[in-house]
Motif scaffolding. Sequence first.
Motif, PDB file in Angstrom:
ATOM      1  N   MET A 324      12.754 -14.446  11.475  1.00 50.31           N
ATOM      2  CA  MET A 324      14.097 -14.440  10.886  1.00 50.31           C
ATOM      3  C   MET A 324      14.117 -14.092   9.409  1.00 50.31           C
ATOM      4  O   MET A 324      15.120 -13.609   8.895  1.00 50.31           O
ATOM      5  CB  MET A 324      14.748 -15.805  11.097  1.00 50.31           C
ATOM      6  CG  MET A 324      15.031 -16.091  12.552  1.00 50.31           C
ATOM      7  SD  MET A 324      15.382 -17.837  12.851  1.00 50.31           S
ATOM      8  CE  MET A 324      13.728 -18.485  12.850  1.00 50.31           C
ATOM      9  N   TYR A 325      13.004 -14.336   8.742  1.00 51.36           N
ATOM     10  CA  TYR A 325      12.896 -14.096   7.306  1.00 51.36           C
ATOM     11  C   TYR A 325      11.853 -13.016   7.046  1.00 51.36           C
ATOM     12  O   TYR A 325      10.771 -13.035   7.633  1.00 51.36           O
ATOM     13  CB  TYR A 325      12.487 -15.377   6.571  1.00 51.36           C
ATOM     14  CG  TYR A 325      13.548 -16.448   6.580  1.00 51.36           C
ATOM     15  CD1 TYR A 325      14.411 -16.603   5.492  1.00 51.36           C
ATOM     16  CD2 TYR A 325      13.692 -17.310   7.669  1.00 51.36           C
ATOM     17  CE1 TYR A 325      15.383 -17.581   5.490  1.00 51.36           C
ATOM     18  CE2 TYR A 325      14.676 -18.294   7.673  1.00 51.36           C
ATOM     19  CZ  TYR A 325      15.514 -18.428   6.584  1.00 51.36           C
ATOM     20  OH  TYR A 325      16.482 -19.388   6.582  1.00 51.36           O
ATOM     21  N   ASP A 326      12.181 -12.107   6.152  1.00 51.30           N
ATOM     22  CA  ASP A 326      11.241 -11.062   5.756  1.00 51.30           C
ATOM     23  C   ASP A 326      11.310 -10.909   4.239  1.00 51.30           C
ATOM     24  O   ASP A 326      12.215 -10.272   3.707  1.00 51.30           O
ATOM     25  CB  ASP A 326      11.578  -9.740   6.448  1.00 51.30           C
ATOM     26  CG  ASP A 326      10.497  -8.690   6.255  1.00 51.30           C
ATOM     27  OD1 ASP A 326       9.703  -8.832   5.303  1.00 51.30           O
ATOM     28  OD2 ASP A 326      10.461  -7.720   7.037  1.00 51.30           O
ATOM     29  N   TYR A 327      10.354 -11.517   3.556  1.00 51.75           N
ATOM     30  CA  TYR A 327      10.350 -11.530   2.093  1.00 51.75           C
ATOM     31  C   TYR A 327       9.449 -10.438   1.497  1.00 51.75           C
ATOM     32  O   TYR A 327       9.191 -10.451   0.299  1.00 51.75           O
ATOM     33  CB  TYR A 327       9.853 -12.888   1.582  1.00 51.75           C
ATOM     34  CG  TYR A 327      10.764 -14.064   1.853  1.00 51.75           C
ATOM     35  CD1 TYR A 327      12.130 -14.004   1.583  1.00 51.75           C
ATOM     36  CD2 TYR A 327      10.247 -15.269   2.330  1.00 51.75           C
ATOM     37  CE1 TYR A 327      12.947 -15.100   1.783  1.00 51.75           C
ATOM     38  CE2 TYR A 327      11.058 -16.369   2.539  1.00 51.75           C
ATOM     39  CZ  TYR A 327      12.411 -16.288   2.270  1.00 51.75           C
ATOM     40  OH  TYR A 327      13.222 -17.389   2.477  1.00 51.75           O
ATOM     41  N   ARG A 328       8.968  -9.503   2.286  1.00 53.11           N
ATOM     42  CA  ARG A 328       7.985  -8.536   1.789  1.00 53.11           C
ATOM     43  C   ARG A 328       8.546  -7.667   0.665  1.00 53.11           C
ATOM     44  O   ARG A 328       7.871  -7.454  -0.364  1.00 53.11           O
ATOM     45  CB  ARG A 328       7.477  -7.671   2.937  1.00 53.11           C
ATOM     46  CG  ARG A 328       6.564  -8.411   3.916  1.00 53.11           C
ATOM     47  CD  ARG A 328       6.188  -7.529   5.074  1.00 53.11           C
ATOM     48  NE  ARG A 328       7.365  -7.157   5.868  1.00 53.11           N
ATOM     49  CZ  ARG A 328       7.328  -6.292   6.879  1.00 53.11           C
ATOM     50  NH1 ARG A 328       6.184  -5.689   7.197  1.00 53.11           N
ATOM     51  NH2 ARG A 328       8.433  -6.006   7.570  1.00 53.11           N
ATOM     52  N   LEU A 329       9.747  -7.144   0.827  1.00 51.94           N
ATOM     53  CA  LEU A 329      10.332  -6.300  -0.217  1.00 51.94           C
ATOM     54  C   LEU A 329      10.594  -7.116  -1.485  1.00 51.94           C
ATOM     55  O   LEU A 329      10.389  -6.633  -2.604  1.00 51.94           O
ATOM     56  CB  LEU A 329      11.624  -5.649   0.275  1.00 51.94           C
ATOM     57  CG  LEU A 329      11.486  -4.655   1.430  1.00 51.94           C
ATOM     58  CD1 LEU A 329      12.856  -4.093   1.812  1.00 51.94           C
ATOM     59  CD2 LEU A 329      10.532  -3.526   1.082  1.00 51.94           C
ATOM     60  N   LEU A 330      11.039  -8.336  -1.302  1.00 52.49           N
ATOM     61  CA  LEU A 330      11.302  -9.219  -2.438  1.00 52.49           C
ATOM     62  C   LEU A 330      10.022  -9.465  -3.238  1.00 52.49           C
ATOM     63  O   LEU A 330      10.027  -9.417  -4.477  1.00 52.49           O
ATOM     64  CB  LEU A 330      11.874 -10.547  -1.936  1.00 52.49           C
ATOM     65  CG  LEU A 330      12.168 -11.596  -3.004  1.00 52.49           C
ATOM     66  CD1 LEU A 330      13.426 -11.218  -3.760  1.00 52.49           C
ATOM     67  CD2 LEU A 330      12.319 -12.976  -2.368  1.00 52.49           C
ATOM     68  N   ARG A 331       8.926  -9.719  -2.535  1.00 50.00           N
ATOM     69  CA  ARG A 331       7.657  -9.968  -3.224  1.00 50.00           C
ATOM     70  C   ARG A 331       7.214  -8.746  -4.019  1.00 50.00           C
ATOM     71  O   ARG A 331       6.708  -8.876  -5.142  1.00 50.00           O
ATOM     72  CB  ARG A 331       6.592 -10.363  -2.205  1.00 50.00           C
ATOM     73  CG  ARG A 331       6.825 -11.745  -1.585  1.00 50.00           C
ATOM     74  CD  ARG A 331       5.968 -11.975  -0.373  1.00 50.00           C
ATOM     75  NE  ARG A 331       6.287 -13.259   0.257  1.00 50.00           N
ATOM     76  CZ  ARG A 331       5.919 -13.596   1.495  1.00 50.00           C
ATOM     77  NH1 ARG A 331       5.227 -12.733   2.237  1.00 50.00           N
ATOM     78  NH2 ARG A 331       6.259 -14.777   1.991  1.00 50.00           N
ATOM     79  N   ALA A 332       7.416  -7.569  -3.438  1.00 49.78           N
ATOM     80  CA  ALA A 332       7.051  -6.336  -4.139  1.00 49.78           C
ATOM     81  C   ALA A 332       7.898  -6.151  -5.387  1.00 49.78           C
ATOM     82  O   ALA A 332       7.392  -5.738  -6.452  1.00 49.78           O
ATOM     83  CB  ALA A 332       7.199  -5.145  -3.202  1.00 49.78           C
ATOM     84  N   VAL A 333       9.189  -6.455  -5.286  1.00 52.35           N
ATOM     85  CA  VAL A 333      10.091  -6.342  -6.435  1.00 52.35           C
ATOM     86  C   VAL A 333       9.661  -7.290  -7.550  1.00 52.35           C
ATOM     87  O   VAL A 333       9.546  -6.895  -8.727  1.00 52.35           O
ATOM     88  CB  VAL A 333      11.546  -6.638  -6.016  1.00 52.35           C
ATOM     89  CG1 VAL A 333      12.421  -6.935  -7.230  1.00 52.35           C
ATOM     90  CG2 VAL A 333      12.123  -5.466  -5.235  1.00 52.35           C
ATOM     91  N   ASN A 334       9.411  -8.546  -7.220  1.00 48.41           N
ATOM     92  CA  ASN A 334       9.012  -9.527  -8.233  1.00 48.41           C
ATOM     93  C   ASN A 334       7.680  -9.153  -8.877  1.00 48.41           C
ATOM     94  O   ASN A 334       7.503  -9.294 -10.088  1.00 48.41           O
ATOM     95  CB  ASN A 334       8.926 -10.925  -7.613  1.00 48.41           C
ATOM     96  CG  ASN A 334      10.292 -11.565  -7.435  1.00 48.41           C
ATOM     97  OD1 ASN A 334      11.184 -11.374  -8.264  1.00 48.41           O
ATOM     98  ND2 ASN A 334      10.471 -12.317  -6.367  1.00 48.41           N
ATOM     99  N   ALA A 335       6.746  -8.660  -8.061  1.00 49.01           N
ATOM    100  CA  ALA A 335       5.443  -8.261  -8.598  1.00 49.01           C
ATOM    101  C   ALA A 335       5.598  -7.110  -9.584  1.00 49.01           C
ATOM    102  O   ALA A 335       4.950  -7.087 -10.649  1.00 49.01           O
ATOM    103  CB  ALA A 335       4.505  -7.866  -7.462  1.00 49.01           C
ATOM    104  N   ALA A 336       6.461  -6.150  -9.256  1.00 50.08           N
ATOM    105  CA  ALA A 336       6.678  -5.006 -10.137  1.00 50.08           C
ATOM    106  C   ALA A 336       7.350  -5.425 -11.445  1.00 50.08           C
ATOM    107  O   ALA A 336       6.979  -4.952 -12.532  1.00 50.08           O
ATOM    108  CB  ALA A 336       7.507  -3.945  -9.424  1.00 50.08           C
ATOM    109  N   LEU A 337       8.338  -6.319 -11.366  1.00 48.56           N
ATOM    110  CA  LEU A 337       9.008  -6.792 -12.577  1.00 48.56           C
ATOM    111  C   LEU A 337       8.041  -7.576 -13.464  1.00 48.56           C
ATOM    112  O   LEU A 337       8.056  -7.442 -14.689  1.00 48.56           O
ATOM    113  CB  LEU A 337      10.213  -7.666 -12.205  1.00 48.56           C
ATOM    114  CG  LEU A 337      11.408  -6.951 -11.566  1.00 48.56           C
ATOM    115  CD1 LEU A 337      12.473  -7.957 -11.150  1.00 48.56           C
ATOM    116  CD2 LEU A 337      12.005  -5.913 -12.507  1.00 48.56           C
TER     117      LEU A 337
END
Length: 346
Positions: A324-337
Amino acid sequence: MDALWETTLKDVRHYPSMVRLFALGIALWSWQAAAAELREINVTMPTFSADFAPYLIPIEKGYYAEDGIAIKITKAGGGVATPALLSGTVDLSTSAASALSAILRGAPLKIVYTMAHRPTYQLWSTKPELKTLADLKGQPVGIISRGDTFEIAMRLTFLQAGLPLDWVGYTALGNAAAVQAAMQSGALPAAILASGDIDAIASTPVVQRGHMIVDMAKTVRMPYSGVAVTERMLSSDPDLVTNFLRGAMKGVRYMRAFPKETMAIVKKYDPILTDHALEVDYRDVVESLTDAGEASDEELRNDIAVRMDILNLPKEQAPPPERMYDYRLLRAVNAALDAAHWTPQR
């Protein structure tokens, strides 16, 4: 784009008059062309409050525009937002709690961001003799709608207290104003409201003679706000989801850094909010924010278990959180920032 235009204006001041006019014309054409190229996406928000500041801030600060998107806001609660998301009428929903219930019924949706995990809710009685959870046995409790985050928070409270999840009944009143009215009139023995709503009626006699039974911000951990998208969009257009999440993560960082500016942005969207109500709302929301946009596995599993009970679904059929949850894109965004050492500017 506005920043680019302002910079161009400063630069051309030193040019001869004819060259200056030509340069301004080219800059204006480029600015208009860039604006026309923004991709508009439709996003639902149930209300304009501090809960949704992470999405309003990047609109005002231009973070979304930097990534080539423009946000069209459709004001809709989860009961409307989730069907609209499934039908393709809207692109993203900020009513993740409603989307989760739909997912448990088989809807092809995913939650890609969890904004908060400490609900800013309080359980109040309107009668002085009702002081504990045990005193509420069999009593009706006022909420906004059945299965909403108020009811889920209440059931999690009972779960933590070792009481049956059906310890009380629930009366759906439709909106926060109706719950406030029920509190003020004493029409219901107990009700759940956000702390900001309680603050708005703190001076009324019913609150003064009543009793706060539970401050759920201190006792309950649950994912209750975030972003949901369709599985189809997540697979076919991950760049769009990534761009939206990048803007939101910048918005969260701005929100933490600049309280006054954040409250001013929220008030722009809801001018009738009082400064005091905004301050209370802002404080409570910031304290409830997840560290990086994710809830823990324990929080997710407890929330899923309660929802399965509400939906009368067999608990043994509860899917794992990763379904139900997919945080993969979020993790990539935070890592890049983080790698870019990005920090917000006023």
